[in-house]
Design a protein around this motif. Structure first.
Motif, mmCIF file in Angstrom:
data_model
loop_
_atom_site.group_PDB
_atom_site.id
_atom_site.type_symbol
_atom_site.label_atom_id
_atom_site.label_comp_id
_atom_site.label_asym_id
_atom_site.label_seq_id
_atom_site.Cartn_x
_atom_site.Cartn_y
_atom_site.Cartn_z
ATOM 1 N N VAL A 1 46.494 -9.950 49.135
ATOM 2 C CA VAL A 1 45.114 -9.964 49.636
ATOM 3 C C VAL A 1 45.110 -9.955 51.167
ATOM 4 C CG1 VAL A 1 42.975 -11.301 49.701
ATOM 5 C CG2 VAL A 1 44.342 -11.223 47.612
ATOM 6 N N LYS A 2 44.264 -9.125 51.745
ATOM 7 C CA LYS A 2 44.180 -9.030 53.204
ATOM 8 C C LYS A 2 43.618 -10.323 53.784
ATOM 9 C CE LYS A 2 43.847 -4.043 53.682
ATOM 10 N NZ LYS A 2 43.025 -2.869 53.937
ATOM 11 N N ILE B 1 42.381 -0.825 47.475
ATOM 12 C CA ILE B 1 42.830 -0.307 48.782
ATOM 13 C C ILE B 1 41.999 -0.892 49.933
ATOM 14 C CG2 ILE B 1 43.850 1.783 47.845
ATOM 15 C CD1 ILE B 1 41.489 3.367 48.738
ATOM 16 N N GLU B 2 40.817 -1.427 49.624
ATOM 17 C CA GLU B 2 39.999 -2.034 50.684
ATOM 18 C C GLU B 2 40.427 -3.472 51.003
ATOM 19 O OE1 GLU B 2 35.810 -1.689 49.980
ATOM 20 O OE2 GLU B 2 35.273 -2.827 51.797
ATOM 21 N N TYR B 3 40.863 -4.219 49.974
ATOM 22 C CA TYR B 3 41.087 -5.654 50.177
ATOM 23 C C TYR B 3 42.535 -6.099 50.018
ATOM 24 C CZ TYR B 3 36.011 -5.967 49.946
ATOM 25 O OH TYR B 3 34.667 -5.805 50.187
ATOM 26 N N TYR C 1 39.156 -14.376 43.908
ATOM 27 C CA TYR C 1 39.188 -13.164 44.732
ATOM 28 C C TYR C 1 38.115 -12.161 44.300
ATOM 29 C CZ TYR C 1 43.446 -15.000 46.777
ATOM 30 O OH TYR C 1 44.340 -15.805 47.436
ATOM 31 N N SER C 2 37.845 -12.078 42.997
ATOM 32 C CA SER C 2 36.784 -11.167 42.541
ATOM 33 C C SER C 2 35.442 -11.594 43.125
ATOM 34 C CB SER C 2 36.692 -11.181 41.007
ATOM 35 O OG SER C 2 37.899 -10.770 40.431
ATOM 36 N N THR C 3 35.194 -12.907 43.122
ATOM 37 C CA THR C 3 33.928 -13.426 43.648
ATOM 38 C C THR C 3 33.821 -13.172 45.148
ATOM 39 O OG1 THR C 3 33.960 -15.131 41.945
ATOM 40 C CG2 THR C 3 32.474 -15.480 43.787
ATOM 41 N N ALA C 4 34.916 -13.366 45.848
ATOM 42 C CA ALA C 4 34.912 -13.122 47.294
ATOM 43 C C ALA C 4 34.674 -11.637 47.601
ATOM 44 C CB ALA C 4 36.233 -13.592 47.904
ATOM 45 N N ILE C 5 35.243 -10.775 46.787
ATOM 46 C CA ILE C 5 35.025 -9.328 46.962
ATOM 47 C C ILE C 5 33.557 -8.988 46.729
ATOM 48 C CG2 ILE C 5 35.494 -7.065 45.928
ATOM 49 C CD1 ILE C 5 38.419 -8.033 45.500
ATOM 50 N N ALA D 1 31.011 -10.961 47.049
ATOM 51 C CA ALA D 1 30.232 -11.501 48.166
ATOM 52 C C ALA D 1 30.347 -10.593 49.387
ATOM 53 C CB ALA D 1 30.723 -12.911 48.507
ATOM 54 N N ASP D 2 31.545 -10.100 49.634
ATOM 55 C CA ASP D 2 31.729 -9.216 50.788
ATOM 56 C C ASP D 2 30.982 -7.897 50.603
ATOM 57 O OD1 ASP D 2 33.208 -8.793 53.374
ATOM 58 O OD2 ASP D 2 33.897 -7.036 52.251
#
Lengths: 303, 126
Positions: A187-188, A175-177, A122-126, A128-129
Motif C-alpha cells: 500500500v502506498k 495501480i493507484e494505491y 484498506y478497502s474503506t480507506a480507498i 473514502a479517498d
C-alpha cells in the motif's frame, strides 16, 4: 482423515475450549483439519519442530502470548478486498452523506472491528479517498483493530501477495494505491498514512479506546457464542458515538436486542446509534444525521 | 419457458493448457467458452460472432494481445465485449497500457477460479 492429523484427539477439544474462552468463538467439528493447517504454519513461524511441540508447550506452560497467537490463527478469516460489496455501497451512498453535515470541517473516524489482515481497512480507506471530493471538508480516518496476530502484523505492513490483491480489488485501484515490491504489492504511503491499526482483545474492556462514528463488524457475528455476542455488542455500543452507525454484514441483523441502536436497520445490516455514548459528545441526535430513507435507502431485496 | 442464452467468452491464449483451465473455470461460472490460439485467429472469430467477453493473453505469436485489443475496439460491435487481460505481465506500466487500450480488467498469472470470478464480477460480467 486421521492419517494426516498429528495431534492427540484430546488436544482438539482443549483448543476448542481455549478458543471459546478467549474469543467467545465456538469452533465446529469440521474445524479439525483447519486446526492442523493453520497451527502448523504458526508452529513453523514460532520456531517449533512440529505442531505437537507447540501445543505441548501451550498447555503445559500456559503461555498467554502463545495462546493469543494460536487463537488468532484459528480465527483468521480468508479476507478479500471490498468483501460484501453492498456494505460499501451503503457506506458511500447512505452513511457518509448522512454524517457529512455533522463532520464537515472535522474528522470522521471509522473502525474495522476484527480487521484480520486489513483488506476491509484498506478497502474503506480507498472508498473514502475516491469520494473525498463528494464530501468536502470531512477528513476520514480509518482504524483497524484485532487480536495481536500474524494477520494483524501483515495488515500493518500493508503488504499483500499477488493472489490477495486480485480478490475483490479492481485493477484501477491496484495501480493507484499500491506499489509492486518484488512479488508482492504494498500500500502506498499516501493511503497508509491515513490508517491506524490497534492490537486489542475484542472481548475485553474498551475503556481506553476512543469513539467512532462508524464501526464495521461484518460477517463474523454467527461464529460467536451468545454470551460473547452480548459482550461484543455492549462494547460496540460504547465505541460508537451518538449519531454514529454500526455496520454488520448486509445479511446480518441485531435480532431482538438493540444495545442502544435503533430497532430497524437504516440499510441492510446497518444500525443508527440512538442511545448515549461515552465520548462526552454534546452533539444532538438530530435529523441531519439520519439517512433520508425514501431517497437514499437502496433496496437490495431484488439483488 | 424461455431459456436465457448463456453468456459467451472467447479465451485467447497460445497455451493450450491455459485455455483448457480457463474454459473449465468459465463453464463452472455458467459461461460458454470458445478458444483462439492467437490474436489473428481471435479477430476472425469475433468478426464471425462477437462474444460477450474476452479473456486475453498478452504475449502471443502472429498478433499479440494489445494489438488484438486495439484492432477489436475499432471493429463494428468491438466496443461491446468485456475484455479481461490474463497475462504474466505484472509491470504497472504494462497494466496501465492495457487499461488505456480498452481493457476492463486485468488478471495476473498464475490465477485460480476465485480470481477469475472476482475479475469478471469487477468488470460487471457475472
Amino acid at each position: 482423515m486421521s492419517g494426516v492429523l498429528s495431534l492427540q484427539p484430546s488436544y482438539y477439544e482443549a483448543l476448542k475450549r481455549l478458543t471459546l474462552e478467549l474469543a467467545g468463538v465456538k469452533l465446529g467439528e469440521d474445524h479439525t483439519f483447519l486446526i492442523e493447517t493453520r497451527l502448523s504454519a504458526l508452529a513453523r513461524k514460532e520456531g517449533f519442530e512440529n505442531l505437537s511441540d507447540m501445543i505441548d508447550q501451550l498447555f503445559s506452560r500456559g503461555q498467554t502470548r502463545l495462546a493469543i497467537h494460536v487463537v488468532s490463527a484459528l480465527l483468521e478469516r480468508s479476507a478479500r478486498f471490498f468483501n460484501d460489496r453492498k456494505g460499501y455501497d451503503v457506506l458511500g451512498e447512505t452513511l457518509l452523506p448522512a454524517l457529512h453535515p455533522l463532520y464537515r470541517g472535522g474528522q470522521l473516524r471509522i473502525l474495522s472491528f476484527g480487521c484480520s489482515s486489513g483488506q476491509e481497512v484498506y478497502s474503506t480507506a480507498i472508498l473514502a479517498d475516491q469520494m473525498k471530493d463528494v464530501f468536502p471538508g470531512m477528513q476520514i480516518e480509518v482504524t483497524g483493530v484485532d487480536y495481536p496476530s500474524l494477520a494483524l502484523e501483515r495488515a500493518k505492513e500493508g503488504r499483500f501477495t499477488h493472489f490477495e490483491v486480485q480478490r475483490g480489488l479492481p485493477i484501477r485501484y491496484l495501480i493507484e494505491y499500491f506499489d509492486r515490491v518484488g512479488e508482492d504489492w504494498v500500500v502506498k504511503e499516501s493511503l497508509r498514512s491515513r490508517i491506524r491499526f490497534l492490537d486489542h482483545n475484542l472481548l475485553s474492556g474498551i475503556e481506553d479506546m476512543e469513539t467512532y462514528q462508524i464501526v464495521m463488524f461484518r460477517g463474523s457475528l454467527s461464529q460467536y457464542s451468545p454470551p460473547a455476542i452480548v459482550r461484543i455488542m455492549r462494547n460496540l455500543s460504547r465505541l460508537i458515538a451518538r449519531n454514529g452507525y454500526l455496520m454488520l454484514g448486509s445479511d446480518e441483523t441485531l435480532g431482538e436486542m438493540n444495545f442502544g441502536f435503533n430497532e430497524a436497520p437504516v440499510a441492510p445490516g446497518c444500525y443508527l446509534k440512538v442511545g448515549k455514548d461515552n465520548s462526552g459528545s454534546q452533539e444532538d441526535v438530530s435529523e441531519a444525521s439520519r439517512p433520508a430513507k425514501t431517497s437514499q435507502y437502496k433496496d437490495y431485496s431484488a439483488a | 419457458m424461455k431459456v436465457t442464452p448463456k453468456k459467451t467468452c472467447l479465451i485467447v491464449d497460445d497455451s493450450k493448457m491455459i485455455r483448457r483451465v480457463a474454459a473449465r473455470i468459465l463453464r463452472d461460472l455458467k459461461i460458454e467458452p470458445s478458444e483462439a490460439g492467437d490474436g489473428r485467429e481471435a479477430i476472425n472469430m469475433c468478426r464471425s460472432s462477437m462474444p460477450d467477453a474476452i479473456l486475453l493473453d498478452w504475449n502471443m505469436p502472429v498478433m499479440d494481445g494489445l494489438e488484438f485489443l486495439k484492432t477489436l475496439r475499432k471493429e463494428p460491435g468491438g466496443s461491446e465485449p468485456i475484455v479481461v487481460f490474463c497475462t504474466a505481465e505484472r509491470d504497472v506500466m504494462k497494466i496501465a497500457e492495457a487499461l488505456d487500450a480498452g481493457a476492463d480488467e486485468y488478471v495476473m498469472k498464475p490465477f485460480d477460479s476465485d480470481i477469475i470470478e472476482s475479475k469478471f464480477f469487477e468488470a460487471g460480467f457475472v
